[in-house]
Each structure stands twice: as C-alpha cells, then as structure tokens.
Design an enzyme around this catalytic site. Structure first.
Site, PDB file in Angstrom:
ATOM      1  N   ASP A 281       0.265   5.357   0.571  1.00 43.36           N
ATOM      2  CA  ASP A 281      -0.818   6.225   1.056  1.00 43.36           C
ATOM      3  C   ASP A 281      -0.539   7.707   1.029  1.00 43.36           C
ATOM      4  O   ASP A 281       0.510   8.147   1.491  1.00 43.36           O
ATOM      5  CB  ASP A 281      -1.079   5.961   2.552  1.00 43.36           C
ATOM      6  CG  ASP A 281      -1.654   4.605   2.836  1.00 43.36           C
ATOM      7  OD1 ASP A 281      -2.374   4.090   1.976  1.00 43.36           O
ATOM      8  OD2 ASP A 281      -1.379   4.083   3.927  1.00 43.36           O
TER       9      ASP A 281
ATOM     10  N   GLU B 145       0.845  -1.194   0.000  1.00 42.12           N
ATOM     11  CA  GLU B 145       0.000   0.000   0.000  1.00 42.12           C
ATOM     12  C   GLU B 145       0.882   1.246   0.000  1.00 42.12           C
ATOM     13  O   GLU B 145       1.922   1.263   0.650  1.00 42.12           O
ATOM     14  CB  GLU B 145      -0.884  -0.043   1.258  1.00 42.12           C
ATOM     15  CG  GLU B 145      -1.918   1.044   1.341  1.00 42.12           C
ATOM     16  CD  GLU B 145      -2.851   0.876   2.561  1.00 42.12           C
ATOM     17  OE1 GLU B 145      -3.297  -0.251   2.858  1.00 42.12           O
ATOM     18  OE2 GLU B 145      -3.097   1.888   3.222  1.00 42.12           O
TER      19      GLU B 145
ATOM     20  N   GLU C 243      -2.969  10.600   2.775  1.00 46.11           N
ATOM     21  CA  GLU C 243      -4.212  10.855   3.514  1.00 46.11           C
ATOM     22  C   GLU C 243      -4.178  12.288   4.013  1.00 46.11           C
ATOM     23  O   GLU C 243      -3.147  12.761   4.488  1.00 46.11           O
ATOM     24  CB  GLU C 243      -4.355   9.922   4.719  1.00 46.11           C
ATOM     25  CG  GLU C 243      -4.514   8.470   4.346  1.00 46.11           C
ATOM     26  CD  GLU C 243      -4.765   7.582   5.565  1.00 46.11           C
ATOM     27  OE1 GLU C 243      -4.972   8.108   6.675  1.00 46.11           O
ATOM     28  OE2 GLU C 243      -4.727   6.366   5.393  1.00 46.11           O
TER      29      GLU C 243
END
Ligand SMILES: *[C@@H]1O[C@H](CO)[C@@H](O)[C@H](O)[C@H]1NC(C)=O
Ligand SMILES: *[C@@H]1O[C@H](CO)[C@@H](O)[C@H](O)[C@H]1NC(C)=O
Length: 288
Positions: free
Chosen positions: A98, A96, A100
């Site tokens: 990311d 993953e 955010e």
C-alpha cells in the site's frame, strides 16, 4: 517443493512493459462517471464528492514487477480525503502493498502511509512526510516487488524497503499470489486527518486527484514469463528488467537513510506500546 513454487510461477508469466495507456491497461471500476480518462489515455482523474469517490484497477494481475505512477494530489483543503495506489491479491489470506495519501487542512502536510500484508497479515505501517507539496505538481510513486524485497520509492528515492526474511524470521512475504494495481479517491474523515478531528469541507467538493504515466514492468500472471532469451523480454522490456533483482546500492542506501531519518513520522517497529510482547522479528534486523 514448496521452495520451488515461486520460481515455477515466475517462469509461467510474461514480462510486460509498455508506455502508459489507461484505455488499454486500466479499467474504471467505480464512481459512476467520477473517474475520467484524459489526454488520449495518458492521464486519469478521480473525483470525490459527498455522494461517492471513484477508482480504477489494472486489467492484468501481476506476479512481481515494478509499478510506477505519477500523481498530483487533491490541492487546498483535502482533509478527510484518502488517495491510494496499491497492489492487492484477492480472497482470503490476501497480499497487499500500500501507498495511501492522507489529506489535510490547507497548508498542513499530507501523510504518506505505507503497509505490507502477506498471507492476510498486515500491521507493518510506516508513515512519512514528503519533502515537497504533492498537490502542486506530478510526482512519481513506485512499488518494486521482486522475490527478495519490496521497495517503495518517491521520485525514484527509496523511502522504505521490506525484505523477504521469511526463511530467517518467519515473517510472511508475498511470493505466490498475483496482484492487481488499484487506485482510488475516497472519504475517510472519521479517521484520516489528525485522527478524525478535521472533517471534510464538502463545500469544496468535488475533490480531484490526477494520475499520469501509469507504467508497469512486470510479469502478467498466467502467461509465459521469462528468461533473458525470451524475445518478448527483449522487445518489450529491454532496459527494464532490473526490477527482477533490484536492491539498493550505496547511493540508494544513503537516500533511504536520509528519508528514514528526516521524514518518517510513524514506524511500527518503534511502537513498543503496540507490541508489548516485543517488536516483530523483522524489526530486529538491520533496517538498511
Ligand atoms: C451533497 O452536497 C450537495 C451540495 O452541497 C447538497 O445539495 C446535498 O444535499 C448533499 N448530499 C448529501 C447526501 O449529503
Ligand atoms: C495534518 O497536519 C497536522 C498538523 O501539522 C499533522 O499533525 C498531521 O499529521 C497531518 N496529517 C494528517 C493526515 O493528519
């Protein structure tokens, strides 16, 4: 043989690049009408209220690529909201990458949270402030992922580089699991804003974030990908294949240093309390 595997996978997928179209490239996956495709496919808005958030994902999975999206975050009091743009594989031991965006009370700054998981292992957070208000206009956020490194960019300025040093330090790096792009707007007021102390003001709902110009230059998993002689590459990705080997030049390194000196607010590499047995191996090597 194990070392050859990533190369084989690269050769097995097709290079893909075209101008943004959310109808063609994305599917809305949750939110029951709270996600809306706008401007004939060029933009997509997500909304969040006290019943639900919303989200979408790319139709394809990719094995390496450059993923750009423009985003205008929830304006005003966005406390408790989390807006995301990330890549993820599926299943156990997942990879993953990311981005955010943690909302805040009116006038207080957003936090940009980044992380990398490889083979199920994360704990590589870096957080930043931005040098602009991300809710007043669109800005471009990009993830570049090639076999050598991952680069996080904001308006084309590298804010973080995560190098593939697996062979040197043993730190896992995502190289073999195809990933999809995911974007969402959801509520996390139990932790997101000032450690959960500032709650969402639901009288301000619905909260809306808008995405635009979703642009992928990457390898679609499962198809033919390739060499420069592939005609598909020429027609679809003519100038856009730099991502395959892209790193930072001197200018990029200067800009990265600028961000890392002025705008970083959390770096797992500096969090010695969290790693009493010593900071992770990849942190000991040069950051730039
Ligand atoms: C959500 O907000 C609406 C309007 O403020 C309110 O009427 C409703 O009871 C709320 N629902 C929940 C599940 O909190
Ligand atoms: C919100 O603003 C406060 C005060 O400026 C700051 O400490 C915090 O890091 C900001 N971001 C979040 C997500 O809480």
């Amino acid at each position: 043989m194990a070392k050859l595997l990533p190369l084989v996978l690269i050769l097995l997928c097709i290079s893909y690049s075209a101008s943004a179209d959310f109808y063609r490239d994305a599917e809305i996956t949750w939110g029951d009408g709270r996600a809306k495709i706008l401007e004939g496919g060029r933009a997509l808005s997500l909304s969040l209220d006290n019943y639900s958030g919303s989200g979408f994902q790319s139709k394809n999975e990719y094995l390496f690529g450059r993923f750009d999206i423009q985003l205008k975050l929830v304006p005003g009091n966005s406390a408790g909201t989390v807006t995301t743009f990330f890549l993820s594989s599926q299943g156990a031991g997942h990879d993953e990458i990311d981005f955010e965006f943690l909302g805040n009370a009116t006038g207080e700054p957003y936090t940009v949270h980044t992380n990398v998981y490889a083979k199920g292992k994360g704990d590589k957070e870096q957080q930043f402030r931005l040098w602009f208000d991300p809710s007043s206009a669109y800005h471009t956020y990009s993830i570049l992922w090639n076999p050598q490194r991952i680069i996080f960019l904001v308006d084309n300025i590298p804010i973080r580089v995560f190098n593939n040093e697996e062979a040197i330090t043993g730190t896992p790096f995502p190289t073999s699991q195809p990933m999809r792009v995911y974007c969402s707007l959801w509520n996390a007021d139990d932790w997101a804003t000032q450690g959960g102390r500032v709650k969402t003001d639901w009288t301000k709902a619905p909260f809306v974030a808008t995405y635009r110009n979703f642009n992928i230059n990457g390898c679609v998993a499962g198809s033919q990908c390739g060499s420069g002689s592939d005609s598909k590459l020429k027609t679809e990705g003519a100038n856009n294949n730099n991502w395959r080997t892209q790193g930072l030049d001197a200018n990029g390194r200067n800009r990265l240093r600028w961000v890392q000196q002025k705008y970083i607010i959390y770096n797992y590499c500096s969090d010695s309390k969290r790693f009493p047995k010593g900071i992770p191996a990849e942190c000991k090597r040069s950051r730039f």
